[in-house]
Design a protein around this motif. Structure first.
Motif, PDB file in Angstrom:
ATOM      1  N   LYS A 200       0.835  -1.200   0.000  1.00  0.00           N
ATOM      2  CA  LYS A 200       0.000   0.000   0.000  1.00  0.00           C
ATOM      3  C   LYS A 200       0.874   1.256   0.000  1.00  0.00           C
ATOM      4  CE  LYS A 200      -3.924  -0.721   2.066  1.00  0.00           C
ATOM      5  NZ  LYS A 200      -4.993  -0.887   3.058  1.00  0.00           N
ATOM      6  N   GLU A 201       1.890   1.248   0.867  1.00  0.00           N
ATOM      7  CA  GLU A 201       2.809   2.398   0.976  1.00  0.00           C
ATOM      8  C   GLU A 201       3.543   2.649  -0.342  1.00  0.00           C
ATOM      9  OE1 GLU A 201       5.571   1.705   4.185  1.00  0.00           O
ATOM     10  OE2 GLU A 201       4.130   2.306   5.704  1.00  0.00           O
TER      11      GLU A 201
ATOM     12  N   THR B  28       2.736   1.679  -3.377  1.00  0.00           N
ATOM     13  CA  THR B  28       1.796   2.100  -4.425  1.00  0.00           C
ATOM     14  C   THR B  28       1.541   3.601  -4.303  1.00  0.00           C
ATOM     15  OG1 THR B  28       0.740  -0.074  -4.447  1.00  0.00           O
ATOM     16  CG2 THR B  28      -0.543   1.747  -5.358  1.00  0.00           C
ATOM     17  N   SER B  29       1.255   4.016  -3.082  1.00  0.00           N
ATOM     18  CA  SER B  29       0.962   5.416  -2.807  1.00  0.00           C
ATOM     19  C   SER B  29       2.162   6.314  -3.113  1.00  0.00           C
ATOM     20  CB  SER B  29       0.583   5.515  -1.324  1.00  0.00           C
ATOM     21  OG  SER B  29       0.088   6.759  -1.044  1.00  0.00           O
TER      22      SER B  29
ATOM     23  N   VAL C 118      -5.569   5.788  -8.490  1.00  0.00           N
ATOM     24  CA  VAL C 118      -4.763   5.036  -7.522  1.00  0.00           C
ATOM     25  C   VAL C 118      -5.726   4.175  -6.710  1.00  0.00           C
ATOM     26  CG1 VAL C 118      -3.062   5.175  -5.656  1.00  0.00           C
ATOM     27  CG2 VAL C 118      -3.149   6.986  -7.367  1.00  0.00           C
ATOM     28  N   ASP C 119      -5.507   2.874  -6.753  1.00  0.00           N
ATOM     29  CA  ASP C 119      -6.365   1.932  -6.022  1.00  0.00           C
ATOM     30  C   ASP C 119      -5.519   1.272  -4.934  1.00  0.00           C
ATOM     31  OD1 ASP C 119      -8.000  -0.081  -5.119  1.00  0.00           O
ATOM     32  OD2 ASP C 119      -8.421  -0.943  -7.093  1.00  0.00           O
ATOM     33  N   LYS C 120      -5.465   1.937  -3.763  1.00  0.00           N
ATOM     34  CA  LYS C 120      -4.593   1.444  -2.683  1.00  0.00           C
ATOM     35  C   LYS C 120      -5.044   0.077  -2.153  1.00  0.00           C
ATOM     36  CE  LYS C 120      -3.407   6.053  -1.145  1.00  0.00           C
ATOM     37  NZ  LYS C 120      -3.623   7.030  -0.094  1.00  0.00           N
ATOM     38  N   GLU C 121      -6.347  -0.146  -2.177  1.00  0.00           N
ATOM     39  CA  GLU C 121      -6.860  -1.424  -1.651  1.00  0.00           C
ATOM     40  C   GLU C 121      -6.387  -2.609  -2.485  1.00  0.00           C
ATOM     41  OE1 GLU C 121      -8.180  -1.385   1.404  1.00  0.00           O
ATOM     42  OE2 GLU C 121      -7.770   0.747   1.138  1.00  0.00           O
TER      43      GLU C 121
ATOM     44  N   PHE D 251      -3.634  -2.302  -4.419  1.00  0.00           N
ATOM     45  CA  PHE D 251      -2.203  -2.041  -4.642  1.00  0.00           C
ATOM     46  C   PHE D 251      -1.912  -1.752  -6.112  1.00  0.00           C
ATOM     47  CE2 PHE D 251      -3.016  -5.567  -1.665  1.00  0.00           C
ATOM     48  CZ  PHE D 251      -2.779  -4.915  -0.461  1.00  0.00           C
TER      49      PHE D 251
END
Length: 197
Positions: A40-41, A43-44, A66-69, A71
């Motif tokens: 997650k980190e 990706t962000s 951006v789809d953090k869930e 990744f």
């Protein structure tokens, strides 16, 4: 599903309807919770680096979502050729200028090889900021340049000296901190030669 473009150690890239989806792969050797937090980190972080670069007018793919869930980052597909296949003196100058712009905005690529640089309509685009970071470190900028020089030397041994000279000359003309960075690059290269002995 989309067409798979690349499957690397860290991520899978697929292309669907002219959109590239970069999805960070699960690592079974990591604890599930740690793996999830790290993916997650990262990706962000990569998405925000790309967005910062775009605001600074560095040529990079535009981030669409951006789809953090999951990744994942959805971004514009840059349809061009890898610089490796077509590099010449004009592109070398353009490359030096673009790296100077990126570095002057505190963006370190982290994996500045010729396979992460695409040419589209004569313009140089940087892709894959998975190892990148925001930093004004002279050392890190010098290492970016060292990695690029080595990639050019490996792929274009006959023309490498000339191409690298043009890239660095262009960098020098366009970067506000070029003197510091290029002096450090010499140190980095000396350390590399010392290690090789």
């Amino acid at each position: 599903m989309g067409k798979e473009l690349k499957l690397g150690a860290e991520a899978r890239l697929t292309l669907k309807d002219n959109v590239v989806v970069k999805e960070r792969i699960k690592k079974s050797y990591r604890l599930a919770q740690i793996d999830s937090v790290l993916r997650k980190e990262r990706t962000s972080k990569e998405a925000s680096l790309l967005q910062k670069a775009a605001r600074a007018q560095v040529n990079v793919p535009r981030v669409l979502k951006v789809d953090k869930e999951n990744f994942a980052i959805e971004m514009e597909f840059i349809s061009g050729e890898l610089i490796d296949k077509i590099i010449d003196e004009k592109l070398a100058r353009e490359l030096g200028r673009e790296i100077a712009l990126m570095h002057d905005n505190g963006i370190i690529h982290g994996d500045l090889t010729t396979s992460n640089i695409i040419v589209k309509s004569g313009q140089v685009f940087f892709i894959d900021f998975g190892l990148g970071e925001i930093s004004d470190s002279v050392e890190k900028k010098a290492v970016d340049l060292r990695v690029l020089k080595e990639a050019i030397r490996a792929n274009h041994p006959a023309a490498a000296d000339k191409l690298n000279e043009i890239i660095l000359d262009s960098y020098k003309r366009h970067s506000k901190k070029a003197t510091e960075v290029l002096t450090r690059l010499e140190d980095v290269e000396k350390r590399g030669r010392y290690k090789e002995r």
